[in-house]
Scaffold this active site. Structure first.
Site, mmCIF file in Angstrom:
data_model
loop_
_atom_site.group_PDB
_atom_site.id
_atom_site.type_symbol
_atom_site.label_atom_id
_atom_site.label_comp_id
_atom_site.label_asym_id
_atom_site.label_seq_id
_atom_site.Cartn_x
_atom_site.Cartn_y
_atom_site.Cartn_z
ATOM 1 N N HIS A 96 0.777 -1.314 -0.225
ATOM 2 C CA HIS A 96 -0.362 -0.183 0.140
ATOM 3 C C HIS A 96 0.346 0.800 0.320
ATOM 4 O O HIS A 96 0.890 2.192 -0.641
ATOM 5 C CB HIS A 96 -0.727 -0.011 1.419
ATOM 6 C CG HIS A 96 -1.846 1.409 1.697
ATOM 7 N ND1 HIS A 96 -2.330 1.165 0.647
ATOM 8 C CD2 HIS A 96 -1.607 2.271 2.158
ATOM 9 C CE1 HIS A 96 -3.108 2.826 0.476
ATOM 10 N NE2 HIS A 96 -2.549 3.116 1.777
ATOM 11 N N ASN A 133 -1.722 -6.458 -8.493
ATOM 12 C CA ASN A 133 -1.148 -6.347 -6.881
ATOM 13 C C ASN A 133 -1.916 -7.485 -6.511
ATOM 14 O O ASN A 133 -0.938 -8.094 -5.730
ATOM 15 C CB ASN A 133 -1.999 -5.220 -6.306
ATOM 16 C CG ASN A 133 -1.141 -3.894 -6.449
ATOM 17 O OD1 ASN A 133 -0.486 -3.184 -7.317
ATOM 18 N ND2 ASN A 133 -2.402 -2.769 -7.015
ATOM 19 N N ASP A 134 -3.498 -7.432 -6.211
ATOM 20 C CA ASP A 134 -3.916 -8.445 -5.372
ATOM 21 C C ASP A 134 -3.223 -10.523 -6.386
ATOM 22 O O ASP A 134 -2.960 -11.462 -5.856
ATOM 23 C CB ASP A 134 -5.065 -8.766 -5.619
ATOM 24 C CG ASP A 134 -5.992 -7.970 -4.532
ATOM 25 O OD1 ASP A 134 -5.549 -7.675 -3.508
ATOM 26 O OD2 ASP A 134 -6.730 -7.248 -4.923
ATOM 27 N N GLU A 186 -7.020 -11.238 -11.084
ATOM 28 C CA GLU A 186 -6.623 -10.620 -10.079
ATOM 29 C C GLU A 186 -6.569 -11.900 -9.279
ATOM 30 O O GLU A 186 -6.098 -12.046 -8.016
ATOM 31 C CB GLU A 186 -6.459 -9.751 -9.268
ATOM 32 C CG GLU A 186 -8.022 -9.511 -8.482
ATOM 33 C CD GLU A 186 -8.587 -7.734 -8.208
ATOM 34 O OE1 GLU A 186 -7.612 -7.358 -7.586
ATOM 35 O OE2 GLU A 186 -9.865 -7.653 -7.994
ATOM 36 N N ARG A 233 -11.247 3.390 -7.871
ATOM 37 C CA ARG A 233 -11.285 2.458 -6.747
ATOM 38 C C ARG A 233 -13.135 3.584 -6.184
ATOM 39 O O ARG A 233 -12.764 4.239 -5.210
ATOM 40 C CB ARG A 233 -10.427 2.898 -5.955
ATOM 41 C CG ARG A 233 -9.118 2.238 -6.433
ATOM 42 C CD ARG A 233 -7.955 1.967 -5.835
ATOM 43 N NE ARG A 233 -6.652 0.852 -5.934
ATOM 44 C CZ ARG A 233 -6.227 1.112 -6.592
ATOM 45 N NH1 ARG A 233 -5.668 2.540 -7.089
ATOM 46 N NH2 ARG A 233 -5.086 0.376 -7.281
ATOM 47 N N ARG A 284 -14.945 0.615 -11.122
ATOM 48 C CA ARG A 284 -15.022 -1.003 -10.384
ATOM 49 C C ARG A 284 -15.967 -0.968 -9.284
ATOM 50 O O ARG A 284 -16.170 0.596 -8.177
ATOM 51 C CB ARG A 284 -13.498 -1.142 -9.911
ATOM 52 C CG ARG A 284 -13.355 -2.966 -9.149
ATOM 53 C CD ARG A 284 -11.729 -3.151 -9.012
ATOM 54 N NE ARG A 284 -11.825 -2.168 -7.590
ATOM 55 C CZ ARG A 284 -10.276 -1.840 -6.507
ATOM 56 N NH1 ARG A 284 -9.601 -3.220 -7.429
ATOM 57 N NH2 ARG A 284 -10.081 -0.928 -5.646
ATOM 58 N N CYS A 300 -4.091 -2.778 -13.536
ATOM 59 C CA CYS A 300 -4.174 -1.552 -13.536
ATOM 60 C C CYS A 300 -3.295 -1.651 -11.760
ATOM 61 O O CYS A 300 -3.786 -0.703 -11.143
ATOM 62 C CB CYS A 300 -5.623 -1.158 -13.283
ATOM 63 S SG CYS A 300 -6.540 -2.479 -12.807
ATOM 64 N N ARG A 343 0.158 -8.769 0.465
ATOM 65 C CA ARG A 343 0.860 -7.740 -0.219
ATOM 66 C C ARG A 343 0.923 -6.379 0.939
ATOM 67 O O ARG A 343 1.803 -5.558 1.458
ATOM 68 C CB ARG A 343 -0.001 -7.295 -1.104
ATOM 69 C CG ARG A 343 -1.547 -6.374 -0.106
ATOM 70 C CD ARG A 343 -2.035 -6.526 -2.028
ATOM 71 N NE ARG A 343 -2.490 -5.001 -1.893
ATOM 72 C CZ ARG A 343 -3.831 -4.307 -2.648
ATOM 73 N NH1 ARG A 343 -4.125 -5.428 -3.660
ATOM 74 N NH2 ARG A 343 -3.483 -3.212 -3.066
HETATM 75 C C1 PEP Z 1 -5.188 -4.632 -7.669
HETATM 76 O O1 PEP Z 1 -4.935 -5.555 -7.581
HETATM 77 O O2 PEP Z 1 -3.851 -4.676 -8.524
HETATM 78 C C2 PEP Z 1 -5.906 -3.650 -7.986
HETATM 79 C C3 PEP Z 1 -5.661 -2.473 -8.574
HETATM 80 O O3 PEP Z 1 -6.447 -3.751 -7.004
HETATM 81 P P1 PEP Z 1 -6.348 -3.090 -5.754
HETATM 82 O O4 PEP Z 1 -5.084 -2.002 -5.796
HETATM 83 O O5 PEP Z 1 -7.565 -2.609 -5.663
HETATM 84 O O6 PEP Z 1 -6.462 -4.455 -4.263
HETATM 85 MG MG MG Z 2 -6.967 -5.455 -6.443
#
Ligand code: PEP
Ligand code: MG
Length: 825
Positions: free
Chosen positions: A455, A714-715, A691, A562, A598, A762, A725
């Site tokens: 984050h 990210n996920d 994801e 988001r 989203r 993304c 993460r």
């Molecule tokens: C991700 O998981 O890469 C994503 C863009 O969603 P978030 O970071 O909001 O979980």
């Molecule tokens: Mg995500």
């Protein structure tokens, strides 16, 4: 040119592509064609461009500058009846190693392309046990009659065209030919290339290689069709620029070079961390003080009531610790669980409780008395010489705070920051810590834990603050006020900079700012690659201010809104009207540019107290994203109503987070459609985030049911690597550039391509210039990035040709570790 039978090995085996290249290289050494050093050159060349030709044949050869390592022009063939993976899913059975002092190898290429055309013949040569058979076939033993017949079938030339004299010393070999094919394919026109009396299709690699175009050949390129003129102009320019010829490619081997600034060799001591957000910051350290627990000294209640509060808190504390113990026991075994058992024993310590009770009887509040008592005992413990005993002080403070929270008047989780510029240092930053950060006062961020997708890293990039993460515990020992240099690009914290370090950092800071300014000046230009491919660069946003900022920064739309930010930092759920207003304002701010909304992605690290979701041991594996929306469809429907009502203000698409199964997708789509009809809105495109690894594995099926994919790296990274993460130790390894994640992305793109839908990305790596390049090369069409990254990602994409991006992605896919991918040049 004739093949020596001794240079052909049938029935060979190779562990992998590198092994195969090394083995065919050894054959060339044995035949006296090359010095052993040329083998490294062959391996290095493969890094620059893939030598796979088709039909199970590859032609590894060295880099031109190493030609002095060639003793005599020659060719060796390694037959691998079981094949070896060359690239992605290309399997090679005939490895034709080429050592050519000049351009004689073009004849071989020409003969090979003949075999290439004929899958059956290639298959036969892959399994023949007769080396002479291969030698004869590749030395040009083709059927003259067939050649003549082929010439009859050859397409005629077109009227519109131009002539070009090939000046490259190596003729039109595989690499420029591939570039020409790629460029030609970007036009609808039919394009032909003639060399003497042979004509080939410019959109076919085989077609071009078959022409055997050598240095000084005069070729004619002609075209017919709606964009024929444009195509010819583009090809004319590309040929004039050298068509990615080998020497040029070698000079460009470092594809990051045009945008990378020199790394500084600091004199002072440094803490090595991980680069999370580029840029350089210089300033005083400020350690984040979080979670201040406020307790009043006196209480207005009676001593009896306060004693009861203490007893109740002790009971609750013990229950919590015992639950933690049991859970730990089940998950991590008795060793880890014992910590909580030992912590629980503190809550029965007669001395400590006696002191607290005595203070309460003297009029202190339960919280105050408890704090005084456990702090006194913790201090006594930490003063002990015995390391084991002094380490117990940490445990006592931990359990002490646990109880204190239960007794507190107020638990302050907001960071307490000075009002002058600082470099903020913390163990890690939670979303609520960063929500209140003022980028004008926070010059840089350094966290002891966390990784490039944590984050902290995402927020730092979105606020355009230089940041390093995963710096380890040493950074937490730095004194407040100490002046440091934080080098975001190199991932360093210089803890005792010299005058020279400050001067070098100042110069680099200026250079970085100048580069950023040049990129910003070009931010409204589209991201068109050097060979004409276009990548859409859009923004990740969370509110209307960011929608405005995204447009100003050159965003071509929003790839990820988001929506959970509308639900965070408030005490009640936003109403439909509130959501409608917020979304409408954002759509209007986009001024006609498309926006992907989203649906609510809450849970995991984005907890919302008023939703009263039960506490989960593994929130990232729990009821988050679409799962929560399907369980609480009242919330989902309200949000969808707001979205559909707002959809009349501009072009939107809807996307679901955290889809793991087709059932979830279908359920979400059914509710969406129901709400749409109730609202009476027009249909919109529906997409899903990729994801979760299960979504990748089922991507072919998913691709038939949605209009687009957006990869949440990210996920996807945390679920693919099974690394939280936010985990203090693991997050730094949860790198989206891990080849395992890249291979999942490739699989996703392949499934999307097969179904004819487009793919965006993304997650954080889309906004990292290296990540952007690899994603582009993997076939992602849209990069949705944090606002400050828009200009630099566009600049990066513009600096590349698609072929370069593909080559780079291919090399990244072949790596075994994220660190290897990050080290690629
Ligand atoms: C991700 O998981 O890469 C994503 C863009 O969603 P978030 O970071 O909001 O979980
Ligand atoms: Mg995500």
């Amino acid at each position: 040119m004739q093949f020596k039978e001794s240079a052909i090995r049938v029935g060979g085996q190779a562990l992998d592509k590198s092994d195969a290249i090394a083995k065919v290289g050894e054959l060339l050494v044995k035949s006296g064609n090359i010095e052993p050093g040329y083998i490294s050159s062959m391996l290095a060349r493969e890094e620059v461009a893939n030598t796979y030709l088709g039909n199970g044949i590859a032609i590894p050869h060295g880099i031109p500058k190493d030609r002095e390592l060639i003793r005599e022009t020659g060719v060796a063939v390694l037959q691998l009846p079981e094949g070896v993976i060359w690239n992605n899913d290309e399997r090679v059975y005939l490895v034709v190693g080429i050592a050519a002092k000049s351009d004689e190898h073009l004849t071989i290429l020409s003969n090979l392309t003949d075999v290439l055309d004929d899958a059956e013949e290639a298959k036969r040569l892959a399994t023949t046990t007769d080396a002479g058979d291969i030698a004869r076939r590749l030395s040009g033993g083709q059927d003259v009659a067939a050649d003549a017949a082929a010439a009859e079938d050859a397409p005629q030339e077109y009227e519109l065209g131009f002539e070009h004299v090939v000046t490259s010393p190596h003729g039109l070999h595989a690499r420029p030919a591939t570039a020409l094919v790629d460029l030609s394919k970007s036009f609808d026109a039919n394009i032909l290339v003639r060399n003497k009396n042979k004509v080939g299709d410019a959109k076919s690699l085989i077609g071009l290689l078959k022409l055997g175009i050598e240095k000084d050949a005069t070729i004619r390129i002609s075209a017919e069709g709606p964009d024929a003129e444009k195509a010819l102009e583009a090809i004319f320019n590309a040929l004039a620029e050298g068509l990615e010829d080998e020497e040029e490619a070698a000079a460009e081997a470092s594809v990051g070079a045009p945008l990378a600034l020199e790394a500084i060799a600091y004199e002072g001591p440094v803490i090595k961390a991980i680069s999370a957000s580029p840029g350089i910051a210089m300033g005083p350290v400020c350690q984040l003080q979080r979670g201040r627990i406020v307790v009043a000294e006196k209480s207005s209640a009676t001593a009896k009531a306060e004693l009861q509060r203490l007893d109740a808190a002790l009971l609750q504390g013990k229950t919590e610790l015992s639950a933690l113990h049991d859970d730990m026991l089940a998950k991590q075994g008795a060793g880890k669980a014992a910590i909580f058992k030992a912590q629980g024993e503190f809550l029965d310590d007669p001395e400590m409780l006696g002191k607290a009770r005595a203070l309460i009887s003297d009029g202190a509040s339960a919280g105050w008395a408890w704090k005084e008592s456990y702090e006194e005992h913790a201090e006594a413990l930490s003063a002990m010489k015995d390391e084991i005993l002094s380490a117990r002080a940490l445990d006592l403070r931990d359990v002490g705070r646990r109880l204190l929270k239960l007794l507190a008047d107020k638990v302050e989780d907001d960071p307490d920051l000075p009002d002058s510029p600082i470099i903020l240092v913390a163990d890690d930053l939670t979303p609520s810590d960063t929500a209140g950060l003022d980028p004008k006062l926070v010059l840089g961020l350094c966290t002891a834990s966390g990784g490039p997708t944590s984050h902290t890293a995402i927020i730092a990039r979105s606020l355009d603050i230089p940041a390093v993460v995963g710096a380890g515990a040493d950074c937490l020992a730095l004194e407040d006020g100490m002046r440091v240099i934080l080098d975001g690009a190199s991932g360093l914290l210089v803890t005792g900079p010299t005058e020279k370090d400050f001067a070098a950092a100042g110069t680099a800071q200026n250079a970085y700012e100048q580069q950023a300014e040049a990129e910003r000046n070009a931010c409204y230009q589209p991201a068109i690659m050097r060979d004409g491919h276009r990548i859409e660069v859009v923004a990740n946003i969370g509110n209307v201010e960011e929608a405005n900022a995204a447009v100003v920064a050159g965003g071509e739309g929003v790839g990820l809104l988001r929506t959970e930010f509308q639900f965070l930092q408030r005490d009640t759920e936003p109403t439909e009207d509130e959501q409608y207003e917020a979304i409408s304002a954002m759509i209007r701010a986009m001024n006609g540019l498309p926006m992907i909304i989203r649906t609510l992605d809450i849970g995991g690290d984005k907890d919302v107290p008023y939703l009263t979701t039960p506490e989960e041991m593994n929130p990232f594996l729990g009821v988050r994203g679409i799962r929560l929306c399907l369980l609480r469809d009242d919330i989902f429907r309200t949000q969808l109503r707001a979205i559909f009502r707002a959809s009349r203000h501009g072009p939107i698409r809807i996307m679901y987070p955290m889809i793991s199964s087709l059932d979830e997708l279908r359920a979400a789509k059914a509710i969406t459609e129901e709400v749409r009809q109730q609202v009476g809105a027009d249909p919109v495109e529906i997409g899903m985030m990729i994801e979760i690894p299960s979504a990748v594995m089922m991507a072919e099926e998913f691709a038939r049911e949605v209009d687009f994919f957006s990869i949440g790296t990210n996920d996807l990274t945390q679920y693919a690597l099974a690394m939280d993460r936010m985990h203090p130790q693991l997050a730094k390894m949860a790198d989206g550039l891990n080849p395992a994640v890249l291979r999942l992305i490739r699989k996703t793109v392949e499934a999307a391509d097969a179904a004819g839908i487009w793919v965006g990305a993304c997650g954080g790596i889309a906004g990292d210039p290296l990540g952007a390049m690899i994603l582009t090369g993997l076939g992602v069409h849209e990069l949705s990035v944090s606002i400050p990254a828009i200009a630099s990602v566009k600049a990066k994409v513009r600096s590349l040709s698609m072929q370069q991006a593909r080559d780079f992605a291919t090399r990244a896919l072949a790596c075994t570790e994220a660190s290897m991918v990050r080290a690629l040049k």
